[in-house]
Design a protein around this motif. Structure first.
Motif, short mmCIF file in Angstrom:
data_model
loop_
_atom_site.label_atom_id
_atom_site.label_comp_id
_atom_site.label_asym_id
_atom_site.label_seq_id
_atom_site.Cartn_x
_atom_site.Cartn_y
_atom_site.Cartn_z
N ILE A 34 0.83 -1.21 0.00
CA ILE A 34 0.00 0.00 0.00
C ILE A 34 0.86 1.26 0.00
N PRO A 35 1.86 1.40 0.92
CA PRO A 35 2.71 2.60 0.86
C PRO A 35 3.52 2.69 -0.42
N GLN A 36 3.97 1.53 -0.94
CA GLN A 36 4.73 1.55 -2.19
C GLN A 36 3.85 1.99 -3.35
N TYR A 37 2.63 1.52 -3.39
CA TYR A 37 1.68 1.90 -4.45
C TYR A 37 1.42 3.41 -4.39
N ARG A 38 1.19 3.93 -3.19
CA ARG A 38 0.91 5.36 -3.03
C ARG A 38 2.12 6.20 -3.41
N ASP A 39 3.32 5.72 -3.05
CA ASP A 39 4.54 6.46 -3.39
C ASP A 39 4.73 6.55 -4.89
N ILE A 40 4.50 5.43 -5.59
CA ILE A 40 4.67 5.41 -7.04
C ILE A 40 3.65 6.32 -7.71
N ARG A 41 2.42 6.30 -7.24
CA ARG A 41 1.39 7.17 -7.82
C ARG A 41 1.71 8.63 -7.58
N ARG A 42 2.20 8.93 -6.39
CA ARG A 42 2.47 10.33 -6.05
C ARG A 42 3.67 10.88 -6.80
N THR A 43 4.73 10.08 -6.91
CA THR A 43 5.96 10.56 -7.54
C THR A 43 6.02 10.28 -9.04
N GLN A 44 5.13 9.36 -9.52
CA GLN A 44 5.18 8.93 -10.92
C GLN A 44 6.58 8.42 -11.27
N ASN A 45 7.16 7.69 -10.31
CA ASN A 45 8.49 7.11 -10.49
C ASN A 45 8.47 5.70 -9.91
N ALA A 46 8.67 4.70 -10.77
CA ALA A 46 8.64 3.31 -10.33
C ALA A 46 10.02 2.66 -10.37
N GLU A 47 11.06 3.46 -10.54
CA GLU A 47 12.40 2.91 -10.70
C GLU A 47 12.89 2.19 -9.44
N GLY A 48 12.45 2.64 -8.28
CA GLY A 48 12.93 2.04 -7.04
C GLY A 48 12.26 0.73 -6.69
N PHE A 49 11.21 0.35 -7.43
CA PHE A 49 10.48 -0.88 -7.15
C PHE A 49 10.70 -1.88 -8.28
N SER A 50 11.15 -3.07 -7.94
CA SER A 50 11.40 -4.10 -8.95
C SER A 50 10.11 -4.84 -9.28
N THR A 51 9.71 -4.81 -10.55
CA THR A 51 8.50 -5.53 -10.97
C THR A 51 8.71 -7.04 -10.93
N TYR A 52 9.97 -7.47 -10.78
CA TYR A 52 10.22 -8.91 -10.62
C TYR A 52 9.69 -9.42 -9.29
N VAL A 53 9.47 -8.51 -8.34
CA VAL A 53 8.79 -8.89 -7.10
C VAL A 53 7.39 -9.40 -7.43
N CYS A 54 6.72 -8.71 -8.35
CA CYS A 54 5.39 -9.13 -8.79
C CYS A 54 5.45 -10.49 -9.47
N LEU A 55 6.46 -10.69 -10.30
CA LEU A 55 6.61 -11.97 -10.99
C LEU A 55 6.78 -13.11 -10.00
N VAL A 56 7.65 -12.91 -9.02
CA VAL A 56 7.90 -13.94 -8.01
C VAL A 56 6.63 -14.30 -7.27
N LEU A 57 5.87 -13.29 -6.85
CA LEU A 57 4.67 -13.55 -6.07
C LEU A 57 3.55 -14.15 -6.92
N LEU A 58 3.45 -13.77 -8.16
CA LEU A 58 2.45 -14.35 -9.04
C LEU A 58 2.72 -15.84 -9.25
N VAL A 59 3.96 -16.18 -9.55
CA VAL A 59 4.33 -17.59 -9.76
C VAL A 59 4.12 -18.39 -8.48
N ALA A 60 4.60 -17.84 -7.36
CA ALA A 60 4.52 -18.56 -6.08
C ALA A 60 3.08 -18.85 -5.68
N ASN A 61 2.21 -17.88 -5.84
CA ASN A 61 0.83 -18.05 -5.37
C ASN A 61 -0.01 -18.88 -6.33
N ILE A 62 0.29 -18.83 -7.61
CA ILE A 62 -0.39 -19.73 -8.56
C ILE A 62 -0.02 -21.18 -8.25
N LEU A 63 1.26 -21.42 -8.00
CA LEU A 63 1.70 -22.77 -7.66
C LEU A 63 1.14 -23.24 -6.32
#
Length: 253
Positions: A34-63
């Motif tokens: 939630i804080p990371q989502y709000r920070d990205i929306r406010r700053t319009q900068n997603a460079e500090g957040f790795s989208t591979y985190v999303c990949l890892v969690l998507l794969v893990a939870n599907i499995l």
């Protein structure tokens, strides 16, 4: 009579604690984002957040969801996986929109290009959806064929929780590459650590499959390593911080 009232009271308290723990398990995993989502929306900068985190969690939870067909585990853990998948898709959608809006390169990359050099770096959210759908269909098909194999089911469970245990490694590597933790929400990592600690204790108390609590401990270790990066890079800066970057980072943290 008094003993009966005491027993009833203890039963009510036990049920209440169990309900609170279940709610915490279901929704606790998404709170750090939630804080990371709000920070990205406010700053319009997603460079500090790795989208591979999303990949890892998507794969893990599907499995993990597929693992439940072969080895039953607590229903709150199933709902946790469903909620987490939805959350990661929302985070991906935001990051994709921000990258497209700020990217100078006009060339668009898509999943159907099948270019491994740009895997998980596509220009449209729909490409990520196509990739997740393709993986899900393949995983469901293989699981359906191998569901009678105890070895496969247990390996699937281990792979699911081990993948989730590696959740922090993309962020750990991203920080290492940048030689900085700017743009990453420290609140998010602190919530990761507290959430993973609670989750590991929950696994032990509910006698969840062994794979769950072993990988939970590993996850806590990775979280601590990221927190060490926060300390190290703030104490020993590895690169000069521009005025613009500093402003963005201050908002993100």
């Amino acid at each position: 009579m008094d003993d009966e009232i005491l027993d009833q009271s203890m039963h009510v308290v036990h049920q209440l604690v169990s309900w609170i723990a279940s709610v915490a398990i279901i929704f606790g995993g998404v709170v750090p984002y939630i804080p990371q989502y709000r920070d990205i929306r406010r700053t319009q900068n997603a460079e500090g957040f790795s989208t591979y985190v999303c990949l890892v969690l998507l794969v893990a939870n599907i499995l993990r969801i597929l693992f439940r067909f072969g080895h039953y585990f607590e229903t709150p853990l199933l709902w946790q996986s469903i909620i987490m998948i939805i959350t990661m898709l929302i985070m991906l959608n935001l990051c994709t929109n921000v990258h497209v809006a700020t990217e100078l390169n006009t060339k668009r990359r898509s999943f159907t290009d099948f270019d491994w050099n740009y895997f998980w770096s596509w220009s449209r959210f729909v490409d990520y959806l196509q990739c997740v759908l393709a993986f899900t269909v393949l995983a469901v098909y293989v699981t359906y064929l191998m569901l009678d194999s105890v070895l496969f089911v247990e390996s699937l469970g281990f792979l699911a929780v081990f993948t989730e245990a590696m959740l922090g490694t993309p962020q750990l590597y991203c920080n290492y590459q940048n030689k900085s933790t700017e743009g990453m929400s420290i609140k998010m990592v602190l919530m990761w650590t507290s959430g993973d600690s609670f989750k590991t204790v929950y696994f032990l108390l509910t006698q969840a499959p062994m794979q769950f609590w072993i990988c939970g401990l590993l996850q806590v270790c990775v979280d601590i390593a990221i927190l060490f990066q926060v300390y190290y890079y703030s104490r020993y800066p590895q690169k000069p911080i521009s005025h613009t970057t500093h402003t963005t980072s201050a908002k993100a943290l």
